[in-house]
Design an enzyme around this catalytic site. Sequence first.
Site, short mmCIF file in Angstrom:
data_model
loop_
_atom_site.label_atom_id
_atom_site.label_comp_id
_atom_site.label_asym_id
_atom_site.label_seq_id
_atom_site.Cartn_x
_atom_site.Cartn_y
_atom_site.Cartn_z
N GLY A 12 34.01 -22.19 21.96
CA GLY A 12 34.78 -21.69 20.83
C GLY A 12 34.60 -22.46 19.54
O GLY A 12 35.46 -22.38 18.65
N ASN A 14 32.36 -21.85 17.20
CA ASN A 14 32.20 -20.85 16.13
C ASN A 14 33.53 -20.19 15.80
O ASN A 14 33.84 -19.96 14.63
CB ASN A 14 31.15 -19.80 16.51
CG ASN A 14 29.74 -20.28 16.24
OD1 ASN A 14 29.33 -20.38 15.09
ND2 ASN A 14 29.01 -20.60 17.30
N LEU A 94 26.15 -5.95 26.21
CA LEU A 94 27.04 -4.80 26.01
C LEU A 94 26.25 -3.50 26.15
O LEU A 94 25.08 -3.42 25.79
CB LEU A 94 27.68 -4.91 24.63
CG LEU A 94 28.60 -6.13 24.49
CD1 LEU A 94 28.85 -6.48 23.03
CD2 LEU A 94 29.91 -5.91 25.24
N HIS A 110 23.21 -15.79 17.16
CA HIS A 110 22.29 -16.13 18.24
C HIS A 110 21.58 -17.45 17.89
O HIS A 110 21.13 -17.62 16.76
CB HIS A 110 21.26 -15.01 18.43
CG HIS A 110 20.28 -15.31 19.53
ND1 HIS A 110 20.60 -15.15 20.86
CD2 HIS A 110 19.02 -15.80 19.49
CE1 HIS A 110 19.57 -15.52 21.60
NE2 HIS A 110 18.60 -15.92 20.80
N GLU A 144 19.59 -2.78 21.77
CA GLU A 144 18.61 -3.71 22.33
C GLU A 144 19.06 -5.15 22.12
O GLU A 144 19.42 -5.53 20.99
CB GLU A 144 17.24 -3.48 21.66
CG GLU A 144 16.11 -4.13 22.42
CD GLU A 144 14.78 -4.07 21.66
OE1 GLU A 144 13.92 -4.93 21.91
OE2 GLU A 144 14.63 -3.18 20.80
C1 GAR Z 1 26.48 -20.80 20.19
O1 GAR Z 1 25.37 -21.67 20.07
C2 GAR Z 1 26.04 -19.36 20.02
O2 GAR Z 1 25.01 -19.21 19.08
C3 GAR Z 1 25.55 -19.04 21.40
O3 GAR Z 1 26.46 -19.66 22.25
C4 GAR Z 1 27.02 -20.81 21.61
C5 GAR Z 1 28.51 -20.67 21.63
O4 GAR Z 1 29.13 -21.84 21.17
N1 GAR Z 1 25.50 -17.63 21.61
C6 GAR Z 1 24.63 -17.05 22.42
O5 GAR Z 1 23.81 -17.64 23.08
C7 GAR Z 1 24.74 -15.53 22.46
N2 GAR Z 1 23.79 -14.99 23.38
P1 GAR Z 1 30.68 -21.84 20.77
O6 GAR Z 1 31.43 -21.25 21.96
O7 GAR Z 1 31.00 -23.27 20.57
O8 GAR Z 1 30.84 -20.99 19.54
#
Ligand code: GAR
Length: 210
Positions: A12, A14, A94, A110, A144
Amino acid sequence: TRKLVLLISGRGSNLQSILRACQSGQIADTEIVCVISNRAGAPGLALAKQAGIPTEIIAHRNYASRADFDAALRRSIDAYHPDLVVLAGFMRQLTTPFVTHYLGRLVNIHPSLLPAFPGLHTHARALEQGVCWHGATVHYVTPELDAGPIIVQAAVPVFPDDDPARLAARVLEAEHQIYPRALAAILSGHCRLEADRVHWSAPFPVLANT
Ligand code: GAR
C-alpha cells in the site's frame, strides 16, 4: 468532490502516496472513498483504516471463477460511484467485461518501462537483461495485460551493483512521484482516453529533479 476507489493486494505504499496527495491538495478536491483488497492480510488495509477510509476485502479464493470474482468486485466498486478506479499494487488479472465496463476510468501503475517487462518479477528480469534504464509506467487498463495506452513513465538508472530489491526501491520512489500527478491530470480533465489513444490538453506537470 471527485471519488477514487483503490484496489490493492499488498503493502500500500502507492495508496499512501495517493492519499497524501489528496490530503495536501496536490490531487485537488478528491477523496479516496474505498480501498478494496483481494487479500485479507494486505498491510495497505491498515493504512486505509488509520486514515478513516472504508475498506473491503473481496478474496478471490472465495469465487469459483475470475468472472464471479470480477462481478463481485464490480458490484462493490459501483456502489461508491467513483470517478476513477485506481489499481495500486493490485495483483489480479481482470476479465474483459470488467475492464470494458471501466474503460477510460481504470488506471494501473506497473513497475517497468512498458512495453518492456509486462507481468511479474520485472526488476529481476530487467537485471537479467542488463538494461541500463528501468522505471515505472502509469497506463489506462485495457483487456490485454499491461498493454493499455501509456499516460506517463519515469525512468531510473540501473547500477552495476543493483539487486532486485535495491532496484525495486528506486523504481518505487519514482512511482510515488508519477502516480499522484497522473491521477491529478486525469481528474482535472487534462488527460483522457480517446478511442485507444491518450489525449492531453495540458502538459504533464514537470517532475522536480530531486
Ligand atoms: C508497486 O511496485 C506496483 O508498481 C506493483 O506492485 C507494487 C505495489 O507496491 N504493481 C504491479 O506489479 C502490478 N502488476 P505498493 O503496494 O507498496 O503500492
